[in-house]
Design a protein around this motif. Structure first.
Motif, PDB file in Angstrom:
ATOM      1  N   SER A   1       0.594  -1.321   0.027  1.00  0.00           N
ATOM      2  CA  SER A   1       0.071  -0.097  -0.149  1.00  0.00           C
ATOM      3  C   SER A   1       1.074   1.263   0.008  1.00  0.00           C
ATOM      4  CB  SER A   1      -0.994   0.166   1.294  1.00  0.00           C
ATOM      5  OG  SER A   1      -1.745   1.105   1.399  1.00  0.00           O
ATOM      6  N   TYR A   2       2.103   1.252   0.924  1.00  0.00           N
ATOM      7  CA  TYR A   2       2.836   2.301   0.784  1.00  0.00           C
ATOM      8  C   TYR A   2       3.316   2.530  -0.755  1.00  0.00           C
ATOM      9  CZ  TYR A   2       7.420   4.525   1.121  1.00  0.00           C
ATOM     10  OH  TYR A   2       8.499   5.515   0.814  1.00  0.00           O
ATOM     11  N   PHE A   3       3.918   1.331  -1.341  1.00  0.00           N
ATOM     12  CA  PHE A   3       4.256   1.602  -2.772  1.00  0.00           C
ATOM     13  C   PHE A   3       3.131   2.027  -3.840  1.00  0.00           C
ATOM     14  CE2 PHE A   3       7.660  -0.985  -1.201  1.00  0.00           C
ATOM     15  CZ  PHE A   3       8.759  -0.621  -1.930  1.00  0.00           C
ATOM     16  N   GLN A   4       1.940   1.775  -3.588  1.00  0.00           N
ATOM     17  CA  GLN A   4       0.863   2.104  -4.543  1.00  0.00           C
ATOM     18  C   GLN A   4       0.730   3.507  -4.067  1.00  0.00           C
ATOM     19  OE1 GLN A   4      -2.022  -0.903  -3.387  1.00  0.00           O
ATOM     20  NE2 GLN A   4      -0.479  -2.541  -4.071  1.00  0.00           N
ATOM     21  N   GLN A   5       0.735   3.880  -3.028  1.00  0.00           N
ATOM     22  CA  GLN A   5       0.320   5.411  -2.482  1.00  0.00           C
ATOM     23  C   GLN A   5       1.292   6.475  -2.836  1.00  0.00           C
ATOM     24  OE1 GLN A   5      -0.816   5.616   1.298  1.00  0.00           O
ATOM     25  NE2 GLN A   5      -2.509   4.169   1.430  1.00  0.00           N
ATOM     26  N   TYR A   6       2.532   6.032  -2.903  1.00  0.00           N
ATOM     27  CA  TYR A   6       3.827   6.683  -3.212  1.00  0.00           C
ATOM     28  C   TYR A   6       3.660   6.958  -5.002  1.00  0.00           C
ATOM     29  CZ  TYR A   6       8.643   8.164  -3.605  1.00  0.00           C
ATOM     30  OH  TYR A   6       9.814   8.932  -3.492  1.00  0.00           O
ATOM     31  N   ALA A   7       3.074   5.917  -5.618  1.00  0.00           N
ATOM     32  CA  ALA A   7       2.816   6.215  -7.111  1.00  0.00           C
ATOM     33  C   ALA A   7       1.567   6.557  -7.569  1.00  0.00           C
ATOM     34  CB  ALA A   7       3.393   4.723  -7.792  1.00  0.00           C
ATOM     35  N   TYR A   8       0.497   7.038  -6.602  1.00  0.00           N
ATOM     36  CA  TYR A   8      -0.635   7.276  -7.084  1.00  0.00           C
ATOM     37  C   TYR A   8      -0.426   8.673  -7.821  1.00  0.00           C
ATOM     38  CZ  TYR A   8      -5.621   8.658  -6.849  1.00  0.00           C
ATOM     39  OH  TYR A   8      -6.841   9.113  -7.097  1.00  0.00           O
ATOM     40  N   ASP A   9      -1.337   8.426  -9.051  1.00  0.00           N
ATOM     41  CA  ASP A   9      -1.607   9.456 -10.068  1.00  0.00           C
ATOM     42  C   ASP A   9      -2.923   9.995 -10.281  1.00  0.00           C
ATOM     43  OD1 ASP A   9      -1.202  11.433 -11.829  1.00  0.00           O
ATOM     44  OD2 ASP A   9      -0.471  10.301 -13.605  1.00  0.00           O
ATOM     45  N   PRO A  10      -3.410  10.725  -9.546  1.00  0.00           N
ATOM     46  CA  PRO A  10      -5.045  11.081  -9.825  1.00  0.00           C
ATOM     47  C   PRO A  10      -5.345  11.549 -11.305  1.00  0.00           C
ATOM     48  CG  PRO A  10      -3.831  12.989  -8.768  1.00  0.00           C
ATOM     49  CD  PRO A  10      -2.875  11.983  -8.964  1.00  0.00           C
ATOM     50  N   SER A  11      -4.293  11.832 -12.245  1.00  0.00           N
ATOM     51  CA  SER A  11      -4.801  12.252 -13.574  1.00  0.00           C
ATOM     52  C   SER A  11      -4.815  11.039 -14.333  1.00  0.00           C
ATOM     53  CB  SER A  11      -3.962  13.213 -14.038  1.00  0.00           C
ATOM     54  OG  SER A  11      -2.534  12.834 -14.012  1.00  0.00           O
ATOM     55  N   SER A  12      -4.212   9.644 -13.847  1.00  0.00           N
ATOM     56  CA  SER A  12      -4.060   8.525 -14.547  1.00  0.00           C
ATOM     57  C   SER A  12      -5.572   7.983 -15.291  1.00  0.00           C
ATOM     58  CB  SER A  12      -3.526   7.300 -13.759  1.00  0.00           C
ATOM     59  OG  SER A  12      -3.456   6.091 -14.544  1.00  0.00           O
ATOM     60  N   SER A  13      -5.440   7.418 -16.348  1.00  0.00           N
ATOM     61  CA  SER A  13      -6.345   7.024 -17.038  1.00  0.00           C
ATOM     62  C   SER A  13      -6.803   5.660 -16.892  1.00  0.00           C
ATOM     63  CB  SER A  13      -6.425   7.184 -18.532  1.00  0.00           C
ATOM     64  OG  SER A  13      -5.382   6.151 -19.105  1.00  0.00           O
ATOM     65  N   LEU A  14      -5.999   4.960 -16.026  1.00  0.00           N
ATOM     66  CA  LEU A  14      -6.128   3.534 -15.432  1.00  0.00           C
ATOM     67  C   LEU A  14      -7.508   3.608 -14.608  1.00  0.00           C
ATOM     68  CD1 LEU A  14      -2.923   1.844 -14.367  1.00  0.00           C
ATOM     69  CD2 LEU A  14      -4.322   1.296 -16.184  1.00  0.00           C
ATOM     70  N   PRO A  15      -8.299   2.414 -14.936  1.00  0.00           N
ATOM     71  CA  PRO A  15      -9.360   2.219 -14.061  1.00  0.00           C
ATOM     72  C   PRO A  15      -8.952   1.991 -12.579  1.00  0.00           C
ATOM     73  CG  PRO A  15      -9.526   0.740 -15.872  1.00  0.00           C
ATOM     74  CD  PRO A  15      -8.161   1.397 -16.099  1.00  0.00           C
ATOM     75  N   THR A  16      -9.716   2.300 -11.750  1.00  0.00           N
ATOM     76  CA  THR A  16      -9.469   2.375 -10.028  1.00  0.00           C
ATOM     77  C   THR A  16      -8.811   1.020  -9.725  1.00  0.00           C
ATOM     78  OG1 THR A  16     -11.020   4.043  -9.751  1.00  0.00           O
ATOM     79  CG2 THR A  16      -9.960   2.851  -7.783  1.00  0.00           C
ATOM     80  N   SER A  17      -9.523  -0.251 -10.219  1.00  0.00           N
ATOM     81  CA  SER A  17      -9.344  -1.276  -9.919  1.00  0.00           C
ATOM     82  C   SER A  17      -7.826  -1.936 -10.278  1.00  0.00           C
ATOM     83  CB  SER A  17     -10.267  -2.572 -10.462  1.00  0.00           C
ATOM     84  OG  SER A  17     -10.449  -2.404 -11.843  1.00  0.00           O
ATOM     85  N   PHE A  18      -7.302  -1.053 -11.287  1.00  0.00           N
ATOM     86  CA  PHE A  18      -5.948  -1.547 -11.900  1.00  0.00           C
ATOM     87  C   PHE A  18      -4.807  -0.565 -11.568  1.00  0.00           C
ATOM     88  CE2 PHE A  18      -8.333  -3.665 -15.495  1.00  0.00           C
ATOM     89  CZ  PHE A  18      -8.121  -4.915 -14.916  1.00  0.00           C
ATOM     90  N   GLN A  19      -5.202   0.191 -10.477  1.00  0.00           N
ATOM     91  CA  GLN A  19      -4.155   1.428 -10.156  1.00  0.00           C
ATOM     92  C   GLN A  19      -3.213   0.527  -9.316  1.00  0.00           C
ATOM     93  OE1 GLN A  19      -3.530   4.522 -10.533  1.00  0.00           O
ATOM     94  NE2 GLN A  19      -5.482   5.281 -11.512  1.00  0.00           N
ATOM     95  N   PRO A  20      -3.332  -0.394  -8.398  1.00  0.00           N
ATOM     96  CA  PRO A  20      -2.164  -0.894  -7.565  1.00  0.00           C
ATOM     97  C   PRO A  20      -1.191  -1.417  -8.444  1.00  0.00           C
ATOM     98  CG  PRO A  20      -4.472  -1.490  -6.742  1.00  0.00           C
ATOM     99  CD  PRO A  20      -4.712  -0.991  -8.109  1.00  0.00           C
ATOM    100  N   TYR A  21      -1.262  -1.575  -9.746  1.00  0.00           N
ATOM    101  CA  TYR A  21      -0.401  -2.366 -10.468  1.00  0.00           C
ATOM    102  C   TYR A  21       0.486  -1.438 -11.423  1.00  0.00           C
ATOM    103  CZ  TYR A  21      -3.470  -6.030  -9.272  1.00  0.00           C
ATOM    104  OH  TYR A  21      -4.282  -6.759  -8.460  1.00  0.00           O
ATOM    105  N   ASN A  22       0.212  -0.122 -11.184  1.00  0.00           N
ATOM    106  CA  ASN A  22       0.973   0.898 -12.051  1.00  0.00           C
ATOM    107  C   ASN A  22       2.033   1.505 -11.229  1.00  0.00           C
ATOM    108  OD1 ASN A  22       1.746   2.563 -14.124  1.00  0.00           O
ATOM    109  ND2 ASN A  22       0.061   4.055 -13.409  1.00  0.00           N
ATOM    110  N   VAL A  23       2.811   0.711 -10.458  1.00  0.00           N
ATOM    111  CA  VAL A  23       3.748   1.287  -9.523  1.00  0.00           C
ATOM    112  C   VAL A  23       5.287   1.106 -10.043  1.00  0.00           C
ATOM    113  CG1 VAL A  23       2.587   0.726  -7.662  1.00  0.00           C
ATOM    114  CG2 VAL A  23       4.084  -0.668  -8.482  1.00  0.00           C
ATOM    115  N   GLY A  24       5.424   0.442 -11.055  1.00  0.00           N
ATOM    116  CA  GLY A  24       6.910  -0.035 -11.304  1.00  0.00           C
ATOM    117  C   GLY A  24       7.855   1.180 -11.807  1.00  0.00           C
ATOM    118  N   ALA A  25       6.981   2.045 -12.491  1.00  0.00           N
ATOM    119  CA  ALA A  25       8.210   3.305 -12.759  1.00  0.00           C
ATOM    120  C   ALA A  25       8.139   4.520 -11.742  1.00  0.00           C
ATOM    121  CB  ALA A  25       7.876   3.676 -14.275  1.00  0.00           C
ATOM    122  N   GLN A  26       7.315   4.423 -10.871  1.00  0.00           N
ATOM    123  CA  GLN A  26       6.979   5.608 -10.031  1.00  0.00           C
ATOM    124  C   GLN A  26       6.911   5.376  -8.440  1.00  0.00           C
ATOM    125  OE1 GLN A  26       3.235   7.523 -11.217  1.00  0.00           O
ATOM    126  NE2 GLN A  26       3.095   6.268 -12.864  1.00  0.00           N
ATOM    127  N   GLY A  27       7.733   4.264  -8.167  1.00  0.00           N
ATOM    128  CA  GLY A  27       7.677   3.604  -6.738  1.00  0.00           C
ATOM    129  C   GLY A  27       8.765   4.417  -6.087  1.00  0.00           C
TER     130      GLY A  27
END
Length: 532
Positions: free
Chosen positions: A425-451
């Motif tokens: 959750s720390y990694f996912q919140q660190y990489a959270y981007d409110p402007s992302s076009s990803l659906p909310t259910s897939f947001q936790p998997y968009n951390v690779g480049a922004q953690g």
């Protein structure tokens, strides 16, 4: 066994775990930007690989009545690769390019698992892995997808909620109800729930419940159509609730033979390969739990280290096959199959092999895969809620082989599970981007480049951020370190059950054994040097 029971029990095994066999392509292919036809093609490939892998495993692996299929362990790493900026932002051929990347990663991960098994490394690992480590690791695999479950079901609650209620009714309230001596509702909760909910959704669609005045459903294919704001809101409802969204059935050929490298030559990058190699270790831990649980049911004794090592090695080889065919996931032992064995009291390896042959035949009939690909996403999510619940429950049930009342074990498992959610959750919140076009259910998997890992190497950042954002990895690391450093007796840790060649205490055989034997050394003399 005579032919009729063999056929019936073989079909029974596969119908009871139908969700595990087909649901992963229904999640990852749309996420990759694939068409309904692509989904049908991946489903047919999945059926082919599952059938071949099961035959290989029952003949040359553990020789237990275990079905091989798509691995939920590899789903989170696959989604992390799919939603990495390198592939999510592709404008052309996104599906094929992403699939080829997944193929390369799965092939490397499978090769590593093969080495782990056949080199004897798994035997060394078994000495420090026991139920206290397996339980939170496997449980976290199922619990990790909580963000996807009800958030997708909620898109069409009039279908999703009745489906979950139907599954609960069949699996729990009607579980002891027998029909001709068989617990139909307990064994077939998933396919029955799928059939009834799908029929109900079809009736709603045909009754024009989701037809709105001035908002034509055909406009979804018209790029130049201008939708009013009200129609846009209703179009989202129609896309989620209607059963005629996908045209996969009508466009699928009657016969289509899945073949290796059908999406092109796999691509290989070390950062995605490392992620899949880590996932293959977790998948091995998951499979070890399934081997022990099924072996204790079938033969009332734990499998030897040599049998487990050989089985893990073969799982790696079948994962390489999955990479060749392009299923988007590795092949692994389906934990849910253990539940089916326990309920049906049937552990016939021949029945499972017959079912595997049926899968191979079904894989070349394109209309079957096309029909499966038309399952609405809301119904897919409802089934996955149940399947992931079963996976988490099966993982935690492994604790029965240890002393569940021990404060040592309780704290290790509890801390492992808590940190397995808190740290990602720390990694996912660190990489959270409110402007992302990803659906909310897939947001936790968009951390690779922004953690939080931010080295000079983008590839290293992707690998580290992805690995440490995976719930199962954190659960395994915490449980592994604590269990092997905190003092505890062998009985307290459950090691006496998983010791080499020992019979489990208070675990009588509950399944008839048809041709299942563990004295296989005379057929596989080369196994002797594998087990340490």
């Amino acid at each position: 066994m005579c032919a009729v029971p063999l056929i019936l029990y073989g079909i029974q095994h596969y119908f009871s775990i139908a969700g595990s066999l087909i649901l992963i392509p229904l999640v990852i292919v749309p996420a990759m930007g694939g068409t309904p036809e692509d989904t049908a093609s991946v489903v047919s490939s999945m059926l082919m690989v599952s059938g071949l892998s099961t035959l290989l495993h029952t003949s040359f692996g553990s020789r237990l009545p275990l079905i091989q299929g798509a691995s939920f362990v590899h789903l989170a790493p696959a989604l992390a690769i799919i939603f990495s900026p390198e592939f999510y932002n592709l404008k052309e051929d996104r599906f094929k390019k992403t699939m080829r990347e997944l193929q390369g990663a799965v092939i490397i991960g499978g090769a590593f698992q093969t080495f782990l098994g056949y080199s004897g490394g798994m035997s060394l690992l078994l000495r420090v892995i026991n139920p206290v480590v397996v339980a939170p690791t496997v449980a976290s695999v199922g619990l990790a997808f909580f963000a996807y479950g009800f958030s997708v079901v909620g898109r069409c609650v009039e279908i999703g909620i009745p489906q979950i209620l139907a599954l609960v009714l069949f699996a729990l309230y009607l579980r002891k109800l027998t029909v001709f001596g068989h617990r139909i509702f307990q064994v077939y909760a998933v396919p029955l729930g799928l059939a009834l909910t799908w029929a109900y959704a079809f009736l709603l669609t045909e009754s024009k419940v989701y037809n709105y005045s001035g908002c034509s459903f055909s406009q979804r294919h018209n790029a130049t159509a201008v939708l009013t704001p009200e129609c846009q809101d209703r179009m989202a409802t129609m896309l989620s609730c209607r059963t005629d969204v996908s045209n996969a059935l009508s466009t699928s050929a009657w016969f289509r033979f899945p073949y290796p490298f059908q999406w092109g030559v796999p691509t290989f990058h070390w950062q995605t390969a490392v992620v899949m190699m880590v996932a293959s270790v977790i998948a091995s831990v998951d499979s070890v739990g399934a081997y022990h649980a099924s072996s204790l049911l079938v033969a009332s004794r734990a499998p030897t280290h040599g049998v487990v090592s050989r089985s893990i090695g073969l799982e790696g080889l079948t994962s390489v096959l999955a990479g060749f065919w392009g299923t988007g996931s590795a092949a692994t032992t389906l934990t849910e199959n253990v539940h089916t064995i326990a309920v049906t009291k049937m552990g016939s390896r021949r029945a499972v092999e017959f079912g595997a042959c049926v899968l191979i035949v079904a894989s070349v009939i394109g209309k079957i895969s096309g029909f499966i690909a038309t399952i609405p996403q809301v119904i897919v999510a409802g089934l996955l809620v149940f399947m992931w619940t079963m996976l988490a429950a099966m993982g935690l049930s492994t604790l029965r082989y240890s002393e569940t009342g021990s404060s040592r074990n309780v704290l290790i498992v509890g801390l492992s599970l808590f940190l397995s959610f808190s740290i990602p959750s720390y990694f996912q919140q660190y990489a959270y981007d409110p402007s992302s076009s990803l659906p909310t259910s897939f947001q936790p998997y968009n951390v690779g480049a922004q953690g939080p890992f931010n080295t000079s190497s983008k590839n290293a950042n992707f690998a580290l951020n992805t690995i440490f954002s995976l719930h199962m990895v954190i659960a395994f690391l915490v449980a592994f370190v604590l269990d092997n450093t905190v003092p505890g007796s062998r009985q307290e840790r459950g090691l006496y059950v998983w010791s080499k060649g020992r019979t489990a205490r208070n675990e009588p055989a509950v399944v008839k054994d048809y041709g299942l034997a563990f004295g296989l050394s005379k057929y596989f003399n080369w196994v002797r040097w594998v087990g340490l």
